[in-house]
Design a protein around this motif. Structure first.
Motif, PDB file in Angstrom:
ATOM      1  N   TYR A  58      -6.116  -2.026  -2.521  1.00 40.99           N
ATOM      2  CA  TYR A  58      -7.407  -1.426  -1.495  1.00 40.99           C
ATOM      3  C   TYR A  58      -8.361  -2.512  -1.146  1.00 40.99           C
ATOM      4  O   TYR A  58      -8.481  -3.292  -1.649  1.00 40.99           O
ATOM      5  CB  TYR A  58      -8.163  -0.354  -2.165  1.00 40.99           C
ATOM      6  CG  TYR A  58      -7.429   0.908  -2.503  1.00 40.99           C
ATOM      7  CD1 TYR A  58      -7.454   2.222  -1.664  1.00 40.99           C
ATOM      8  CD2 TYR A  58      -6.804   1.510  -3.758  1.00 40.99           C
ATOM      9  CE1 TYR A  58      -6.959   3.274  -1.822  1.00 40.99           C
ATOM     10  CE2 TYR A  58      -6.200   2.214  -4.123  1.00 40.99           C
ATOM     11  CZ  TYR A  58      -6.053   3.618  -2.965  1.00 40.99           C
ATOM     12  OH  TYR A  58      -5.579   4.750  -3.234  1.00 40.99           O
ATOM     13  N   GLU A  59      -8.671  -2.071   0.234  1.00 34.49           N
ATOM     14  CA  GLU A  59      -9.901  -3.075   0.680  1.00 34.49           C
ATOM     15  C   GLU A  59     -10.656  -2.167   1.649  1.00 34.49           C
ATOM     16  O   GLU A  59     -10.399  -1.056   1.932  1.00 34.49           O
ATOM     17  CB  GLU A  59      -9.190  -3.998   1.513  1.00 34.49           C
ATOM     18  CG  GLU A  59      -8.559  -3.662   2.812  1.00 34.49           C
ATOM     19  CD  GLU A  59      -7.822  -4.566   3.526  1.00 34.49           C
ATOM     20  OE1 GLU A  59      -8.077  -5.906   3.126  1.00 34.49           O
ATOM     21  OE2 GLU A  59      -6.974  -4.219   4.612  1.00 34.49           O
ATOM     22  N   THR A 114      -6.205  -7.492  -0.280  1.00 38.44           N
ATOM     23  CA  THR A 114      -6.421  -5.941  -0.896  1.00 38.44           C
ATOM     24  C   THR A 114      -6.683  -6.289  -2.650  1.00 38.44           C
ATOM     25  O   THR A 114      -5.833  -7.192  -3.130  1.00 38.44           O
ATOM     26  CB  THR A 114      -5.499  -5.113  -0.774  1.00 38.44           C
ATOM     27  OG1 THR A 114      -4.070  -5.823  -1.356  1.00 38.44           O
ATOM     28  CG2 THR A 114      -5.140  -4.722   0.513  1.00 38.44           C
ATOM     29  N   SER A 162      -5.445   0.996   2.579  1.00 41.20           N
ATOM     30  CA  SER A 162      -4.673   0.800   1.335  1.00 41.20           C
ATOM     31  C   SER A 162      -3.347   0.344   1.886  1.00 41.20           C
ATOM     32  O   SER A 162      -2.795   0.249   2.862  1.00 41.20           O
ATOM     33  CB  SER A 162      -4.293   2.001   0.538  1.00 41.20           C
ATOM     34  OG  SER A 162      -3.556   2.864   1.222  1.00 41.20           O
TER      35      SER A 162
END
Lengths: 152, 152
Positions: free
Chosen positions: B65-66, B25, B57
């Motif tokens: 986040y990713e 993330t 998230s």
DNA sequence: ATAAAATCTACCATATTGGTAGACATTTAG
DNA sequence: CTAAATGTCTACCAATATGGTAGATTTTAT
């Protein structure tokens, strides 16, 4: 990515005027009634179109508006630009409102937006009001268009 | 026909996340700093993208986040729709916000707007963030793009 | 002269856009 | 177990764009 009400009304009024090309001037009142466009709003729109040379007007009693040129010499793009300004989704791909963007990564967004702008202007700057009249007359002829019109 | 700032920021953040896919993330703070996007505004945007399932998230310290999916499975269209809603220029040619129009002459406008919608979605629903990364890397390689970048 | 038309100037309410503020919930490191 | 760092939620807010309206003025045919 919305077409404004203003441009929508303008296109409708222009088609109406194109359908009656060379029959002399038509009055705002008539166009607004037939196309169900608020009259005062339409006044502004037609005035703008006159100022950019798309329409001619005649003042006073028995006055009105008419196309300044043959319908095949006026494109939809010209009308929309007159009312809404630039068509491009971002200014850095706009001819009309060009402003450079600085971000590095933005440039790849830019290249996509350029593709989109080109796709849109391919349609809008090619399509004339003569084409629109032809389409309108065709769709009046074969009435079975109701069958598929709403099947999107 | 404008792309909103929100969607613009979203695309930039998404490209940033896609360029760093599978590195775990990333934090809002980092993305907002690198892409120069107001942090609080970006928070809203990423939250929206998470709620529609485009992002994952992780809360708390070391959170972030990713992408929820591989970059080649997320299109630009999906992201823009999540933030700006329908892409179509008028509702009567929209899949997302369809509403019939009643005017007769409007239907010929409608057919043109349909062409435009199709042209736009052809680009936006085909182009993935994997494509964007590829384009970004290419334009980083050959630096002579400066030469023609602003020649529109 | 008068009435009908375009023109001009000036508003105005509402929605959208592009944010900001601050409290709350969750997680990790120490 | 506590502190700090992070995402989440709710609520604002100013500026601008949109979609009009009102009313006075100018022009022209009759």
């Amino acid at each position: 990515m919305k077409l404004s009400k203003k441009s929508d009304y303008a296109l409708r009024a222009m088609i109406y005027l194109a359908m009656n090309y060379q029959k002399g001037t038509l009055q705002i009142k008539e166009i607004s009634a037939k196309e169900r466009i608020p009259q005062k709003f339409l006044e502004n729109i037609l005035l703008t179109l006159r100022k950019v040379g798309i329409l001619n007007s005649k003042m006073g009693l028995k006055g009105g508006y008419e196309l300044a040129r043959s319908p095949d010499l006026i494109t939809l793009g010209e009308v929309i630009r007159a009312l809404d300004g630039a068509i491009a989704p971002v200014n850095c791909v706009s001819k009309m409102a060009y402003k450079p963007c600085s971000e590095e990564v933005n440039c790849v967004i830019r290249s996509v937006m350029m593709d989109i702008r080109n796709a849109i202007t391919d349609v809008l700057d090619t399509m004339t009001f003569a084409d629109m009249c032809k389409r309108a007359k065709e769709s009046l002829d074969k009435k079975e268009n109701d069958v598929f019109t709403y099947a999107i």
